[in-house]
Design a protein around this motif. Structure first.
Motif, short mmCIF file in Angstrom:
data_model
loop_
_atom_site.label_atom_id
_atom_site.label_comp_id
_atom_site.label_asym_id
_atom_site.label_seq_id
_atom_site.Cartn_x
_atom_site.Cartn_y
_atom_site.Cartn_z
N MET A 152 0.85 -1.19 0.00
CA MET A 152 0.00 0.00 0.00
C MET A 152 0.89 1.24 0.00
N SER A 153 0.59 2.17 -0.87
CA SER A 153 1.35 3.43 -0.88
C SER A 153 0.49 4.53 -0.28
N ALA A 154 1.12 5.70 -0.08
CA ALA A 154 0.39 6.83 0.52
C ALA A 154 -0.82 7.19 -0.33
N ALA A 155 -0.68 7.00 -1.67
CA ALA A 155 -1.80 7.32 -2.57
C ALA A 155 -2.98 6.38 -2.33
N ALA A 156 -2.69 5.19 -1.79
CA ALA A 156 -3.75 4.21 -1.57
C ALA A 156 -4.51 4.47 -0.27
N VAL A 157 -3.98 5.35 0.57
CA VAL A 157 -4.68 5.67 1.80
C VAL A 157 -5.73 6.74 1.50
N ASP A 158 -6.93 6.55 2.02
CA ASP A 158 -7.98 7.55 1.85
C ASP A 158 -7.84 8.57 2.99
N TRP A 159 -7.11 9.64 2.72
CA TRP A 159 -6.80 10.59 3.80
C TRP A 159 -8.03 11.36 4.24
N ALA A 160 -9.01 11.53 3.39
CA ALA A 160 -10.26 12.16 3.82
C ALA A 160 -10.96 11.28 4.85
N ARG A 161 -10.86 9.98 4.63
CA ARG A 161 -11.43 9.01 5.57
C ARG A 161 -10.69 9.09 6.90
N VAL A 162 -9.37 9.25 6.82
CA VAL A 162 -8.56 9.40 8.04
C VAL A 162 -9.04 10.62 8.82
N LYS A 163 -9.19 11.74 8.12
CA LYS A 163 -9.63 12.98 8.78
C LYS A 163 -10.99 12.77 9.46
N ALA A 164 -11.84 12.00 8.80
CA ALA A 164 -13.18 11.76 9.36
C ALA A 164 -13.12 10.98 10.67
N ASP A 165 -12.01 10.31 10.91
CA ASP A 165 -11.86 9.53 12.16
C ASP A 165 -11.60 10.40 13.38
N PHE A 166 -11.30 11.70 13.17
CA PHE A 166 -10.88 12.55 14.29
C PHE A 166 -11.95 13.59 14.61
N PRO A 167 -12.70 13.39 15.68
CA PRO A 167 -13.84 14.28 15.93
C PRO A 167 -13.47 15.75 16.10
N VAL A 168 -12.38 16.05 16.77
CA VAL A 168 -12.09 17.47 17.03
C VAL A 168 -11.78 18.21 15.73
N VAL A 169 -11.02 17.59 14.83
CA VAL A 169 -10.68 18.32 13.60
C VAL A 169 -11.88 18.45 12.67
N ASN A 170 -12.96 17.72 12.99
CA ASN A 170 -14.19 17.89 12.23
C ASN A 170 -15.20 18.75 12.98
N GLY A 171 -14.77 19.28 14.12
CA GLY A 171 -15.65 20.12 14.91
C GLY A 171 -15.66 21.55 14.41
N ARG A 172 -16.47 22.37 15.06
CA ARG A 172 -16.59 23.77 14.68
C ARG A 172 -16.54 24.64 15.93
N ILE A 173 -16.01 25.85 15.77
CA ILE A 173 -16.09 26.87 16.81
C ILE A 173 -16.71 28.09 16.15
N ASP A 174 -17.73 28.65 16.78
CA ASP A 174 -18.48 29.77 16.20
C ASP A 174 -18.97 29.43 14.79
N GLY A 175 -19.31 28.17 14.56
CA GLY A 175 -19.86 27.78 13.27
C GLY A 175 -18.82 27.58 12.17
N GLN A 176 -17.56 27.86 12.48
CA GLN A 176 -16.51 27.72 11.46
C GLN A 176 -15.66 26.49 11.74
N PRO A 177 -15.16 25.84 10.69
CA PRO A 177 -14.33 24.64 10.91
C PRO A 177 -13.04 24.94 11.67
N ILE A 178 -12.54 23.94 12.35
CA ILE A 178 -11.28 24.06 13.09
C ILE A 178 -10.14 23.60 12.18
N VAL A 179 -9.11 24.43 12.11
CA VAL A 179 -7.91 24.05 11.35
C VAL A 179 -6.81 23.79 12.38
#
Lengths: 413, 147
Positions: A1-28
């Motif tokens: 498996m190479s890095a291209a084979a990893v679904d990084w959007a799926r990885v991001k979806a695994d992390f609740p805080v980075v998908n959270g919002r403050i004042d309605g705006q996404p957290i970076v």
């Protein structure tokens, strides 16, 4: 498996805080060199263990306790495999990487170093790999020597053999938490051994982001923490060669670390209990085990490739957009740097930069990064630092670049 | 979240860009104290020339963020030429504006803060309160030095 084979959007979806919002705006979230976010897999493993399986370890005969002990020791085996350590009992759980380095300095150093012995460090160390040795300098009269840096923030090894001449210890970071510089760990370990010195590697910033093989490094001790590698805070790791650990005195005394206690003294338990006094971080160990499984599932070489790409993208984006208005410290070559970008932006103080970025929910560290000797070398009291991890993507680098624009507006520069 | 205009008021930015009373005073006869914010690396040195019961001159050295440096600059203006007891009253009033309780049971003095009130918005950004009070804590230490 190479890095291209990893679904990084799926990885991001695994992390609740980075998908959270403050004042309605996404957290970076760009502060992973400080501490990483946690995936559902780790959160659930810890919660499930506490809900269904929590019990003491190592000291009760009932089945619930035996299963908890297996869970705790299972985490140790996962860590052992993750860093390719020869034996599981060489993996010692501590509170954090700072405690791990203190354990090595005070236990090994305290027993083996005497007045006039030299310990070699580098100018890019975290305080955790400086202060314990300075404490030993005060108590044991050891001499500290320092490997300097090149202009682009790599170790200047020109005079390494002179610095190592007669030294007993070389203790150094595998990756700088300020510059992102990745050091030549295997070569440094070999140079230490050639000089008759013990090689101690502060791998706190390295293990979460790279394939780690302590045997290929040829290191004697390797320290890191769980909270920077998607695991919980409250647990760290100290790996050491069995022969060295066996010969060392214990660090903290108390329950669990003894084989016997009499009125006239005690005998130590075998490894690893010898270095794990008191009730250990049981739930945290389970979480660390889940973190190791999560990262192993991605593949650490894929993680490294993903971060090299992101680092290159972020470096290009920021310098293309801001040119001489932004100074990014550390090497430009992503082969020798991790995804840590410390920077100065125009003449705006890092604290103010961070404040302005926070307005856009862009989370960066501002300060001295627990590396004040290095900051003095850089001629800065503080820098802003953006650091990337598996849940970041190019849009986060773009968000950082966009948010920096706001700083110029306010300060009129 | 409060807007940045509450934090970065024009008078604050003016003091940041053009800090007043920058420099050093010879010690002795002046006294000085150093303060630092270990979290962010801000450093401030406050020099006081005290003659009798009056602060006849003040200088500020160091470096840091806009809030810590502008607060130091405004502090230097607020104390220069003032009686020590009046300055202590201003310190108490300022720290109370920053929501910092002191252990003094007597009422907070009713003194005018003038331009310093521009720093009131800092309270809405609790992380920055330490930046704003750094100069004032250092001033208090310098006053203690003089006694």
């Amino acid at each position: 498996m190479s890095a291209a084979a990893v679904d990084w959007a799926r990885v991001k979806a695994d992390f609740p805080v980075v998908n959270g919002r403050i004042d309605g705006q996404p957290i970076v979230y760009l502060d992973s060199a400080n501490t990483s976010q946690k995936p559902h897999a780790v959160i659930d493993a810890m919660a499930d263990f506490m809900r269904h399986a929590y019990a003491p370890i190592n000291r009760s005969a009932y089945r619930l306790a035996a299963a908890a002990t297996d869970a705790y020791e299972g985490a140790r085996t996962k860590v052992q495999k993750f860093i390719n350590a020869p034996k599981a009992h060489e993996v010692v759980f501590t509170k954090n990487a700072t405690e791990s380095l203190n354990l090595v300095a005070h236990s090994w150093g305290g027993a083996n170093l005497k007045r006039g012995d030299a310990v070699v460090l580098t100018h890019m160390e975290h305080h955790a790999n400086i202060v314990p040795w300075q404490m030993l300098a005060a108590s044991h009269g050891i001499e500290l020597r320092w490997i300097p840096l090149t202009a682009d923030g790599q170790l200047d090894l020109t005079n390494l053999s002179t610095l190592l001449d007669g030294a007993k210890v070389l203790s150094f970071t595998a990756m700088s938490n300020v510059l992102g510089t990745i050091t030549p760990v295997a070569a440094l370990c070999k140079a230490a051994h050639d000089a008759g010195a013990v090689a101690i590697v502060d791998a706190c910033q390295y293990v979460p982001h790279n394939v780690t093989d302590v045997q290929a490094w040829g290191a004697d001790f390797v320290t890191f923490s769980s909270h920077k590698m998607v695991g919980p805070s409250g647990i760290g790791v100290m790996w050491g060669r069995e022969a060295l650990l066996d010969a060392m005195p214990p660090f903290l005394g108390g329950g669990n670390m003894i084989a016997d206690v009499r009125l006239d003294g005690f005998t130590c338990a075998e490894l690893p209990a010898k270095f794990e006094a008191g009730t250990p971080p049981i739930v945290e160990a389970v979480g660390l085990g889940a973190a190791v499984e999560y990262l192993s599932g991605l593949g650490m070489s894929n993680v490294r490739q993903h971060e090299m790409h992101l680092t290159d993208y972020a470096l290009r984006t920021l310098t293309d957009r801001y040119g001489d208005d932004i100074t990014i410290h550390g090497p430009r070559n992503v082969e020798v740097r991790g995804a840590v970008l410390s920077f100065a932006f125009r003449d705006i103080h890092p604290h103010d930069v961070s404040q302005v970025l926070d307005q856009k929910n862009v989370c960066v560290r501002a300060g001295h990064h627990c590396a004040k000797p290095l900051m003095r070398l850089l001629g800065a009291n503080a820098t802003a630092r953006a650091s990337f991890y598996i849940y970041n993507d190019e849009s986060d680098a773009d968000a950082l670049a966009d948010a920096l624009d706001g700083a110029s507006d306010i300060f009129g520069l | 979240m409060p807007g940045l205009e509450d934090l970065y008021r024009e008078i604050i930015l003016d003091h940041y860009r053009s800090p007043r009373n920058r420099g050093e005073l010879p010690t002795p006869p002046a006294v000085h104290a150093q303060g630092h914010n270990p979290l962010c690396g801000d450093e401030i040195t406050v020099y006081l020339q005290i003659d009798g019961d009056t602060i006849t001159d003040v200088k500020v050295g160091g470096q840091g963020c806009s809030i810590s440096q502008s607060s130091a600059s405004m502090m230097s203006q607020a104390v220069k030429g003032k009686k020590v007891d009046d300055v202590k009253a201003v310190v108490r009033k300022f720290k109370s504006m920053m929501s910092i309780d002191d252990e003094d049971p007597t009422p907070i003095p009713e003194v005018k803060l003038g331009d310093l009130e521009a720093l009131q918005g800092v309270v809405k950004f609790p992380v920055r309160i330490k930046c704003a009070v750094l100069a004032w804590n250092t001033l208090t230490e310098a006053l203690a030095e003089a006694q």
